[in-house]
Design a protein around this motif. Sequence first.
Motif, PDB file in Angstrom:
ATOM      1  N   ASP A   1      -3.470   3.137  -2.720  1.00 54.13           N
ATOM      2  CA  ASP A   1      -2.184   3.786  -2.443  1.00 54.13           C
ATOM      3  C   ASP A   1      -2.066   5.107  -3.203  1.00 54.13           C
ATOM      4  OD1 ASP A   1      -1.376   1.704  -0.784  1.00 54.13           O
ATOM      5  OD2 ASP A   1      -0.328   0.650  -2.405  1.00 54.13           O
ATOM      6  N   ASN A   2      -2.445   5.080  -4.468  1.00 50.33           N
ATOM      7  CA  ASN A   2      -2.382   6.300  -5.276  1.00 50.33           C
ATOM      8  C   ASN A   2      -3.366   7.359  -4.774  1.00 50.33           C
ATOM      9  OD1 ASN A   2      -0.307   5.509  -7.013  1.00 50.33           O
ATOM     10  ND2 ASN A   2      -1.734   4.461  -8.373  1.00 50.33           N
TER      11      ASN A   2
ATOM     12  N   SER B   1       1.671   0.409  -7.631  1.00 46.35           N
ATOM     13  CA  SER B   1       0.796   0.850  -6.541  1.00 46.35           C
ATOM     14  C   SER B   1      -0.659   0.557  -6.860  1.00 46.35           C
ATOM     15  CB  SER B   1       0.962   2.350  -6.308  1.00 46.35           C
ATOM     16  OG  SER B   1       2.239   2.625  -5.830  1.00 46.35           O
ATOM     17  N   SER B   2      -1.421   0.348  -5.822  1.00 45.04           N
ATOM     18  CA  SER B   2      -2.849   0.132  -5.985  1.00 45.04           C
ATOM     19  C   SER B   2      -3.569   1.477  -6.098  1.00 45.04           C
ATOM     20  CB  SER B   2      -3.395  -0.644  -4.786  1.00 45.04           C
ATOM     21  OG  SER B   2      -3.374   0.174  -3.629  1.00 45.04           O
TER      22      SER B   2
ATOM     23  N   THR C   1       1.132  10.936   4.259  1.00 42.55           N
ATOM     24  CA  THR C   1       0.352   9.722   3.987  1.00 42.55           C
ATOM     25  C   THR C   1       0.182   8.853   5.229  1.00 42.55           C
ATOM     26  OG1 THR C   1       2.341   8.550   3.249  1.00 42.55           O
ATOM     27  CG2 THR C   1       1.007   9.591   1.547  1.00 42.55           C
TER      28      THR C   1
END
Length: 169
Positions: A6-7, A2-3, A20
């Motif tokens: 994203d995190n 994950s980027s 999300t």
Amino acid sequence: MSSDLDNFVGLSSALTGIPTDRLAPTIDQVGLPSTFLAFITPRITPEVLNTLLTQYATLAADHIPPDQIAKAVLMDGSRPAVTQTAQAARSIMKLWLLGVWYQPYATGSYKSTDSTVVSDQAYIQSWAWKIAQAHPMGYSEMFFGYWNTTPPSLEDYTGVPANDQGASS
């Protein structure tokens, strides 16, 4: 893998309880997640942010439920944690809910007494308005006379189902 974005969205979801896909919809004309991440990075320092996002990614990879992730980030046993990561996490929660950044601790030129409205869109799109089923003064996407009709349910705004133990919609 994950980027960071994203995190950050996943962590924000765990902290606020907002799904999300509501924080970062597929079609996002405002782009608050990337705006927020860029805004907070120098204010909490890249090191603290990396620690916080790594903690989230590790717990999420272990399939820990979001409420337990939030507890791991925010709590020290039965007491609120006083670490910089926990303080930053609390400020991230306020940022999503209010559109205002409350500097959690002094670092560099940022003082712990600083607070900043990140942008007009951060304020207008803040989740406090959606949760309250309201809108900021002087701004509304609703039509004239909308107050005369029953508002949509809270679940329609937040994506979080109402239950017997919380507020009903």
